[in-house]
Write an enzyme that holds these catalytic residues in place. Structure first.
Site, PDB file in Angstrom:
ATOM      1  N   PRO A 146     -37.276   9.362 -24.069  1.00  0.00           N
ATOM      2  CA  PRO A 146     -37.382   9.572 -22.619  1.00  0.00           C
ATOM      3  C   PRO A 146     -37.022  11.000 -22.218  1.00  0.00           C
ATOM      4  O   PRO A 146     -36.215  11.665 -22.886  1.00  0.00           O
ATOM      5  CB  PRO A 146     -36.363   8.578 -22.044  1.00  0.00           C
ATOM      6  CG  PRO A 146     -36.192   7.550 -23.118  1.00  0.00           C
ATOM      7  CD  PRO A 146     -36.334   8.297 -24.408  1.00  0.00           C
ATOM      8  N   CYS A 147     -37.630  11.459 -21.152  1.00  0.00           N
ATOM      9  CA  CYS A 147     -37.360  12.805 -20.631  1.00  0.00           C
ATOM     10  C   CYS A 147     -36.037  12.791 -19.868  1.00  0.00           C
ATOM     11  O   CYS A 147     -35.899  12.083 -18.879  1.00  0.00           O
ATOM     12  CB  CYS A 147     -38.505  13.236 -19.710  1.00  0.00           C
ATOM     13  SG  CYS A 147     -38.328  14.883 -19.013  1.00  0.00           S
ATOM     14  N   GLN A 148     -35.058  13.562 -20.353  1.00  0.00           N
ATOM     15  CA  GLN A 148     -33.748  13.624 -19.713  1.00  0.00           C
ATOM     16  C   GLN A 148     -33.309  15.080 -19.553  1.00  0.00           C
ATOM     17  O   GLN A 148     -33.664  15.947 -20.352  1.00  0.00           O
ATOM     18  CB  GLN A 148     -32.697  12.898 -20.572  1.00  0.00           C
ATOM     19  CG  GLN A 148     -32.899  11.404 -20.693  1.00  0.00           C
ATOM     20  CD  GLN A 148     -31.936  10.803 -21.704  1.00  0.00           C
ATOM     21  OE1 GLN A 148     -32.090  10.993 -22.903  1.00  0.00           O
ATOM     22  NE2 GLN A 148     -30.930  10.086 -21.213  1.00  0.00           N
ATOM     23  N   ASN A 186     -44.389  12.171 -24.877  1.00  0.00           N
ATOM     24  CA  ASN A 186     -43.578  12.154 -23.673  1.00  0.00           C
ATOM     25  C   ASN A 186     -44.487  12.242 -22.448  1.00  0.00           C
ATOM     26  O   ASN A 186     -45.709  12.368 -22.573  1.00  0.00           O
ATOM     27  CB  ASN A 186     -42.591  13.331 -23.687  1.00  0.00           C
ATOM     28  CG  ASN A 186     -41.250  12.982 -23.074  1.00  0.00           C
ATOM     29  OD1 ASN A 186     -41.172  12.664 -21.903  1.00  0.00           O
ATOM     30  ND2 ASN A 186     -40.189  13.022 -23.884  1.00  0.00           N
TER      31      ASN A 186
END
Length: 420
Positions: A146-148, A186
């Site tokens: 996940p993009c964090q 992503n």
């Protein structure tokens, strides 16, 4: 319609512009379509589109040649954040053998186990898994972390500084397994996340781990035999000690764009109509309003009084909100699937029937085979499918990965022979 002609919707998809832009090009003479005498539809001849690079890639595709790419030996893959198996299934079709798949969601894990009893599915938090037993034992590591955001402190962030993020866990798995190649996917938004600093940090960490990153690319699923307007960012890294023996090419596009008709009806993509399955239902009043939306239309195609009733306060806000009260069209790809087809912000209404798409319709739009079953309550099934990488997109990228591994294998063997 002749295969030499393309509709305004198809051209918009091919050129990645809006229909409004094409209408403006028509008015200012940039790209003037022909008119279908019967209904005054805008139609574009293939020759008109050949000036555009995107169309050239489509018309001069090596897709059929790339279908013949086969693994020169059994290649092993380890996958993280495996979900319902869209990426793993596509990679399997390409010729990769899964040795471990990690996933936190119990329903997704049950889906993987039910469909592939021989897969080694490890359920649980990735941070609790030691991957070092696979050191130098796998060829490819894949996964969609996940993009964090990272906690920036005005310094160049290294591997340890990303601790606490799921990217750190992905990078740790790369470090512990030392694969020849890794593939990460992503959301497109990662490109500009935190003004580009997130991706810059990821690139720095990948470099520190000893991998050369291929220039990241956003792939549009509609170009890879997927009837859906879905975009994913792909990152491919090749171990630096193998760079001189390798090359990587992104997959060629399929020769045409698949539509909802391809997804749900018997034809080129599936040999039968979509099987019946359970699906969500609209409340009575919502169904009455959506029944008045034409195929391919949305809330602005309703009478003004119904627009106001349906949109409420949103009626007075700016923006197109084109996903609201949206009915899909047989002759166009689906919009990007979400985790629920009945959410007000992202309606995915059947082209003819006034209802949300069913589970099997959802699965077909993501190009899962009909025999791939999903576990858990219906909401969990929609979520698994909506979050998946489309199988045919993964298959196309998988062929590119196989080709790279074959080149590495061949050149490494030749170099050893020279040194002997």
């Amino acid at each position: 319609m002749s295969p030499e002609f393309y509709t305004i919707s198809q051209v918009a998809d091919i050129l990645s512009v809006s229909k409004e832009t094409l209408r403006r090009w028509d008015n200012n003479g940039t790209l003037i379509p022909e008119r279908d005498d019967g209904n005054n539809y805008r139609l574009y001849h293939k020759s008109q589109l050949e000036q555009f690079e995107q169309a050239q890639l489509l018309f001069q595709s090596n897709w059929n040649d790339e279908l013949n790419i086969k693994a020169s030996r059994p290649y092993k893959m380890l996958e993280l954040f495996a979900g319902a198996g869209g990426l793993a299934l596509g990679m399997e079709k390409a010729g990769l053998e899964s040795v471990l798949l990690n996933e936190l969601d119990k329903h997704a894990c049950n889906t993987l186990r039910e469909n592939r009893p021989d897969w080694n599915v490890v359920e649980g938090d990735i941070s609790n898994i030691d991957f070092s037993e696979y050191h130098n034992e796998i060829d490819v590591l894949t996964g969609g972390f996940p993009c964090q955001a990272f906690s920036y402190a005005g310094k160049k962030l290294g591997f340890e500084d990303t601790r606490g993020t799921l990217f750190f866990e992905f990078a740790r798995a790369v470090k512990e397994t030392n694969p020849k190649v890794f593939l990460a996917e992503n959301v497109r938004g990662l490109l500009n996340h935190e003004d580009g600093r997130t991706l810059e940090t990821i690139c720095d960490v990948i470099d520190d781990l000893g991998y050369k990153l291929v220039n990241p690319r956003v792939l549009k699923a509609i170009f890879y035999q997927v009837p859906q307007k879905r975009e994913r960012l792909f990152l491919v890294g090749i171990r630096k000690d193998l760079i001189s023996n390798s090359e990587f090419d992104w997959p060629s596009p399929y020769h045409r764009i698949m539509t909802m008709k391809d997804a749900l009806k018997a034809g080129e993509l599936y040999d039968c109509d979509v099987p019946n399955s359970e699906g969500q239902k609209y409340p009575k009043r919502k169904a009455e309003i959506l029944a008045k939306v034409p195929q391919g239309g949305y809330w602005r195609d309703l009478p003004d009084d119904l627009q106001r009733e349906y949109m409420m306060k949103s009626y007075f806000l700016g923006g197109g909100k084109t996903g609201m009260a949206r009915r899909l069209s047989w002759d166009e790809p689906s919009l990007t699937l979400t985790c629920s087809p009945a959410q007000k912000q992202t309606e995915r209404c059947h082209p003819e029937e006034t209802r949300p798409l069913t589970v099997r319709e959802y699965a077909r739009i993501q190009t899962f085979p009909d025999n791939w079953k999903f576990s858990g309550p219906i909401s969990a099934q929609y979520k698994q499918i909506g979050n998946a990488v489309p199988v045919n997109l993964a298959f196309a990228v998988g062929r590119s990965i196989i080709k790279t591994l074959n080149i590495i294998e061949k050149n490494t063997a030749m170099n050893k022979k020279k040194c002997a």
